[in-house]
Design a protein around this motif. Structure first.
Motif, short mmCIF file in Angstrom:
data_model
loop_
_atom_site.label_atom_id
_atom_site.label_comp_id
_atom_site.label_asym_id
_atom_site.label_seq_id
_atom_site.Cartn_x
_atom_site.Cartn_y
_atom_site.Cartn_z
N VAL A 37 0.88 -1.07 -0.21
CA VAL A 37 0.01 0.09 -0.09
C VAL A 37 0.90 1.38 -0.06
N SER A 38 0.56 2.16 -0.73
CA SER A 38 1.10 3.50 -1.04
C SER A 38 0.04 4.50 -1.44
N GLY A 39 -0.41 5.03 -0.32
CA GLY A 39 -1.67 5.97 -0.71
C GLY A 39 -2.55 5.23 -0.98
N ARG A 40 -3.53 5.53 -2.27
CA ARG A 40 -4.59 4.87 -2.66
C ARG A 40 -4.30 3.70 -3.76
N LEU A 43 -1.51 0.19 -4.74
CA LEU A 43 -0.90 -0.80 -4.44
C LEU A 43 0.41 -0.71 -5.55
N VAL A 44 1.64 -0.96 -4.62
CA VAL A 44 2.86 -0.67 -5.66
C VAL A 44 3.56 -1.84 -5.52
N LEU A 45 3.96 -2.58 -6.59
CA LEU A 45 4.72 -3.71 -6.79
C LEU A 45 5.91 -3.78 -5.93
N GLY A 46 6.24 -4.80 -5.21
CA GLY A 46 7.17 -5.18 -4.34
C GLY A 46 7.89 -6.19 -4.93
N PRO A 47 8.74 -7.08 -3.83
CA PRO A 47 9.52 -8.13 -4.32
C PRO A 47 8.44 -9.44 -4.93
N PHE A 48 8.88 -9.90 -6.09
CA PHE A 48 8.10 -10.96 -6.82
C PHE A 48 9.11 -11.88 -7.33
N GLN A 49 8.48 -13.16 -7.95
CA GLN A 49 9.02 -14.32 -8.66
C GLN A 49 8.18 -14.18 -9.79
N GLY A 50 8.69 -14.09 -11.06
CA GLY A 50 7.95 -14.30 -12.12
C GLY A 50 8.28 -13.44 -13.30
N ARG A 109 1.34 -0.60 -10.52
CA ARG A 109 0.63 0.00 -9.77
C ARG A 109 -0.76 -0.47 -9.86
N ILE A 110 -1.64 -0.69 -8.92
CA ILE A 110 -2.99 -1.15 -8.96
C ILE A 110 -3.75 -0.24 -7.89
N PRO A 111 -4.96 0.50 -8.43
CA PRO A 111 -5.60 1.30 -7.79
C PRO A 111 -6.55 0.44 -6.63
N TYR A 112 -6.89 1.07 -5.51
CA TYR A 112 -7.61 0.68 -4.39
C TYR A 112 -9.00 0.19 -5.27
N GLY A 113 -9.27 -1.01 -4.79
CA GLY A 113 -10.59 -1.36 -5.39
C GLY A 113 -10.74 -1.91 -6.75
N ARG A 114 -9.50 -2.23 -7.57
CA ARG A 114 -9.52 -2.68 -8.88
C ARG A 114 -8.87 -3.86 -8.97
N GLY A 115 -9.53 -4.84 -9.99
CA GLY A 115 -8.72 -5.93 -9.87
C GLY A 115 -9.10 -6.89 -8.96
N VAL A 116 -8.25 -8.05 -8.83
CA VAL A 116 -8.46 -8.84 -7.76
C VAL A 116 -7.61 -8.42 -6.56
N CYS A 117 -6.23 -7.91 -6.72
CA CYS A 117 -5.66 -7.47 -5.48
C CYS A 117 -6.21 -6.27 -5.02
N GLU A 141 -4.16 -3.27 10.19
CA GLU A 141 -4.43 -2.74 8.97
C GLU A 141 -3.79 -3.29 7.73
N VAL A 142 -4.69 -3.39 6.81
CA VAL A 142 -4.12 -3.93 5.37
C VAL A 142 -3.03 -2.96 4.91
N VAL A 143 -1.69 -3.63 4.82
CA VAL A 143 -0.74 -2.79 4.30
C VAL A 143 -0.05 -3.42 2.91
N GLY A 144 -0.66 -4.35 2.51
CA GLY A 144 -0.10 -5.07 1.23
C GLY A 144 -1.04 -6.20 0.96
N VAL A 145 -0.57 -6.76 -0.27
CA VAL A 145 -1.17 -8.10 -0.47
C VAL A 145 -0.21 -9.14 -1.08
N LEU A 146 -0.41 -10.59 -0.68
CA LEU A 146 0.31 -11.39 -1.71
C LEU A 146 -0.69 -11.80 -2.73
N ASP A 147 -0.01 -11.93 -3.86
CA ASP A 147 -0.72 -12.33 -5.02
C ASP A 147 0.05 -13.45 -5.63
N VAL A 148 -0.77 -14.61 -5.89
CA VAL A 148 0.04 -15.84 -6.50
C VAL A 148 -1.23 -16.22 -7.81
N ASP A 149 -0.51 -16.38 -8.83
CA ASP A 149 -0.95 -16.77 -9.99
C ASP A 149 -0.57 -17.93 -10.56
#
Length: 162
Positions: free
Chosen positions: A58-61, A63-70, A76-84, A126-134
């Motif tokens: 979370v960065s403001g409104r 979600l900003v990409l953090g560490p990942f594999q793939g 960037r993903i806006p609040y309330g948009r997409g699955v994340c 507080e929700v501070v981020g998400v784990l996303d697995v595809d």
């Protein structure tokens, strides 16, 4: 510090069970947030062969990409948009068996077919981020196995977000 994972289980649930204490030890020995997120993403990819696994923070409104594999991902993903964004807004894990049927799905990769997103909570809740697995497979994640295990794993991250 664990530098090699030892996994013998043949089912996904057995692997979740075996990986947990190893990742717990690895994360417990390190206080840096980015290092721990990076190692958790790598451990999931190595253990389960997920198509894409990573974190959005979370960065403001947004979600900003953090560490990942793939493959390269949406930055960037806006609040309330997409699955994340929906998992963040609802404060709950979402299991999506077919991303093409999810209203408002953001296709970072056309190869992704199913997805699970788990909110990360701070020690204050507080929700501070998400784990996303595809996954490249339809219906690859379940409410009965993947959701509870990934929620338990994500709980290990709370101390990194005071």
């Amino acid at each position: 510090m664990a530098e090699q994972l030892i996994l013998e289980g043949s089912t996904r649930e057995e692997r979740y069970r075996e990986l947990y204490p190893q990742l717990q030890a690895l994360l417990g020995a390190e206080t840096d947030r980015i290092a721990n997120l990076a190692n958790m993403a790598a451990a999931f990819r190595q253990t389960f062969g997920f198509f894409w696994v990573g974190f959005y923070l979370v960065s403001g409104r947004e979600l900003v990409l953090g560490p990942f594999q793939g493959d390269i991902a949406c930055t960037r993903i806006p609040y309330g948009r997409g699955v994340c964004g929906d998992a963040w807004a609802k404060g709950m894990s979402l299991v999506v068996p077919d991303v093409d049927s999810y209203p408002g799905h953001i296709a970072c990769s056309s190869l992704s077919r199913s997805e699970i997103v788990v909110p990360i909570r701070s020690v204050r809740g507080e929700v501070v981020g998400v784990l996303d697995v595809d996954s490249q497979e339809l219906g690859d994640f379940t409410e009965e196995i993947d959701r509870p295990w990934l929620e338990q794993y994500v709980g290990l991250l709370a101390p990194l977000f005071p």
